[in-house]
Design a protein around this motif. Structure first.
Motif, PDB file in Angstrom:
ATOM      1  N   ASN A   1       0.848  -1.187   0.000  1.00 47.42           N
ATOM      2  CA  ASN A   1       0.000   0.000   0.000  1.00 47.42           C
ATOM      3  C   ASN A   1       0.885   1.238   0.000  1.00 47.42           C
ATOM      4  O   ASN A   1       1.649   1.471   0.933  1.00 47.42           O
ATOM      5  N   PRO A   2       0.823   2.071  -1.047  1.00 46.46           N
ATOM      6  CA  PRO A   2       1.696   3.245  -1.130  1.00 46.46           C
ATOM      7  C   PRO A   2       1.579   4.180   0.062  1.00 46.46           C
ATOM      8  O   PRO A   2       2.516   4.933   0.354  1.00 46.46           O
ATOM      9  N   LYS A   3       0.438   4.158   0.779  1.00 41.29           N
ATOM     10  CA  LYS A   3       0.277   5.053   1.917  1.00 41.29           C
ATOM     11  C   LYS A   3       1.241   4.720   3.059  1.00 41.29           C
ATOM     12  O   LYS A   3       1.479   5.552   3.936  1.00 41.29           O
ATOM     13  N   SER A   4       1.779   3.472   3.034  1.00 44.73           N
ATOM     14  CA  SER A   4       2.700   3.077   4.097  1.00 44.73           C
ATOM     15  C   SER A   4       4.165   3.315   3.734  1.00 44.73           C
ATOM     16  O   SER A   4       5.052   3.044   4.525  1.00 44.73           O
ATOM     17  N   TRP A   5       4.440   3.810   2.486  1.00 41.04           N
ATOM     18  CA  TRP A   5       5.813   3.939   2.017  1.00 41.04           C
ATOM     19  C   TRP A   5       6.479   5.198   2.557  1.00 41.04           C
ATOM     20  O   TRP A   5       5.848   6.258   2.663  1.00 41.04           O
ATOM     21  N   ARG A   6       7.767   5.055   2.851  1.00 39.94           N
ATOM     22  CA  ARG A   6       8.592   6.192   3.204  1.00 39.94           C
ATOM     23  C   ARG A   6       9.210   6.791   1.937  1.00 39.94           C
ATOM     24  O   ARG A   6       9.094   6.248   0.845  1.00 39.94           O
ATOM     25  N   LYS A   7       9.912   7.897   2.097  1.00 44.28           N
ATOM     26  CA  LYS A   7      10.525   8.559   0.937  1.00 44.28           C
ATOM     27  C   LYS A   7      11.530   7.655   0.234  1.00 44.28           C
ATOM     28  O   LYS A   7      11.631   7.630  -0.995  1.00 44.28           O
ATOM     29  N   ARG A   8      12.296   6.887   1.007  1.00 43.92           N
ATOM     30  CA  ARG A   8      13.299   5.986   0.414  1.00 43.92           C
ATOM     31  C   ARG A   8      12.635   4.926  -0.446  1.00 43.92           C
ATOM     32  O   ARG A   8      13.110   4.604  -1.536  1.00 43.92           O
ATOM     33  N   THR A   9      11.522   4.388   0.061  1.00 41.82           N
ATOM     34  CA  THR A   9      10.791   3.382  -0.718  1.00 41.82           C
ATOM     35  C   THR A   9      10.271   3.977  -2.016  1.00 41.82           C
ATOM     36  O   THR A   9      10.349   3.367  -3.092  1.00 41.82           O
TER      37      THR A   9
END
Length: 365
Positions: free
Chosen positions: A58-66
């Motif tokens: 889920n993109p909402k859980s991604w950090r900037k690095r991801t």
């Protein structure tokens, strides 16, 4: 209504205070004051439910690095998707063989077949175990002669181990080079008999003798020793010419790099089946060999033919041992060693001769 507090009591115990209202004083007694904890309390939140962790995809859980990794991967996928079809198309494209019209420009035939050739004289540049003889000696030893129908080039079979001089430094043979030099064209060779036998290295080829490898080399027919594995057709060039692209052919591809400085100058070529050279070819009464040299040829998708091949003479020769036949001698099932066998067995070279009908050179009109 007004309130009046009494002074604080010195000791813990029941607390009393007076309350005055409009009807007069009223005394009220209470118990000890309530206890209030100074520790923080964890009170449940009202109207709140605990939220489950979001899945990794889920993109909402991604950090900037991801996000950065995903973007880079996406760009790479796009590049591969664009470049791969282009490279595949490049590897599979084939030269444009638009039909050309040709007219006869030169011919070598009949009793004057050798008149347009020069005889190379001396030791072999490819370290062969031969003495290439001049025209007069070739005629005297019956190594070259021509009739209305055929021209013959052969290896000497008269000098044996008891001869004076003997063949201990090499056997007499012939190498002829056309006086005319060519750029492009259609070459037709009527080849009735090919030389073969242990120690032999014959070739029918085109080259600029004064500018090898700068002006390239085209081997039309070439074999070594018993020649049981067919004809080898090969190109030799300077750097920048390869055949690692699609080829339409009925025979077997060999090394792809034409550069003379790679693979011990193996060149890039194609090997025919057993019937394309040697005893099987000769038993079939020979054949017609055609070689079309044009800028779209062999193929040129990874080779600029025009810059790699220039000023070619037609050459026919029979070398002995040397860099090619000598290197393959032991693995060809031949006896002794190459130079001893060649020097001491003149009778072994009765089949070591070329027989040509005529050569024709056509130019595009």
């Amino acid at each position: 209504m007004g309130w009046e507090n009494t002074p604080a009591q010195p000791k813990a115990g029941p607390t009393s205070f007076n309350v005055r209202d409009t009807d007069g004083p009223v005394e009220m007694v209470t118990g000890p004051p309530p206890y209030y904890s100074t520790e923080p309390q964890d009170y449940p939140r009202r109207n709140m439910r605990s939220q489950p962790a979001l899945p990794w995809w889920n993109p909402k859980s991604w950090r900037k690095r991801t996000w950065a990794i995903v973007v880079i991967a996406f760009i790479i996928i796009i590049i591969v998707a664009v470049v791969t079809p282009v490279e595949v198309a490049k590897a599979n494209r084939y030269p444009n063989y638009t039909k050309l019209n040709y007219a006869l420009a030169d011919e070598y035939s009949g009793t004057t077949f050798f008149d347009k050739f020069n005889y190379f004289v001396g030791y072999d540049p490819a370290q062969g175990f031969v003495h290439y003889v001049p025209e007069a000696q070739a005629t005297q030893l019956n190594l070259t002669y021509a009739s209305e129908d055929s021209a013959i080039i052969r290896v000497d079979t008269s000098v044996g181990p008891q001869s004076e001089p003997d063949a201990s430094t090499g056997r007499f043979s012939v190498r002829i080079e056309s006086q005319a030099q060519y750029d492009n064209g259609l070459f037709i060779f009527d080849v009735k008999h090919t030389p073969f036998g242990c120690g032999t290295w014959p070739a029918l080829w085109l080259v600029d003798p004064a500018n090898w490898p700068d002006h390239g080399e085209i081997d039309v027919m070439e074999a070594a020793n018993k020649a049981t594995d067919g004809n080898q057709m090969t190109l030799h060039t300077t750097d920048g010419c390869s055949m690692d692209v699609k080829r339409i052919m009925s025979d077997s591809g060999l090394s792809n790099d034409c550069h003379n400085a790679t693979d011990n100058n193996a060149g890039c070529g194609v090997r025919g089946d057993a019937a394309t050279y040697g005893s099987a070819y000769n038993d079939g009464q020979g054949g017609i060999i055609a070689m079309e040299w044009r800028n779209e040829d062999f193929p040129n998708t990874n080779c600029d033919i025009g810059s790699h091949f220039k000023n070619q003479s037609i050459i026919a020769n029979i070398d002995l041992c040397g860099q090619y036949a000598g290197a393959l001698y032991a693995s060809s099932g031949c006896p002794s060693n190459c130079t001893d066998y060649v020097a001491n067995n003149p009778e072994a070279f009765t089949d070591a001769f070329w027989e040509f009908g005529k050569f024709e050179v056509y130019k595009a009109t």
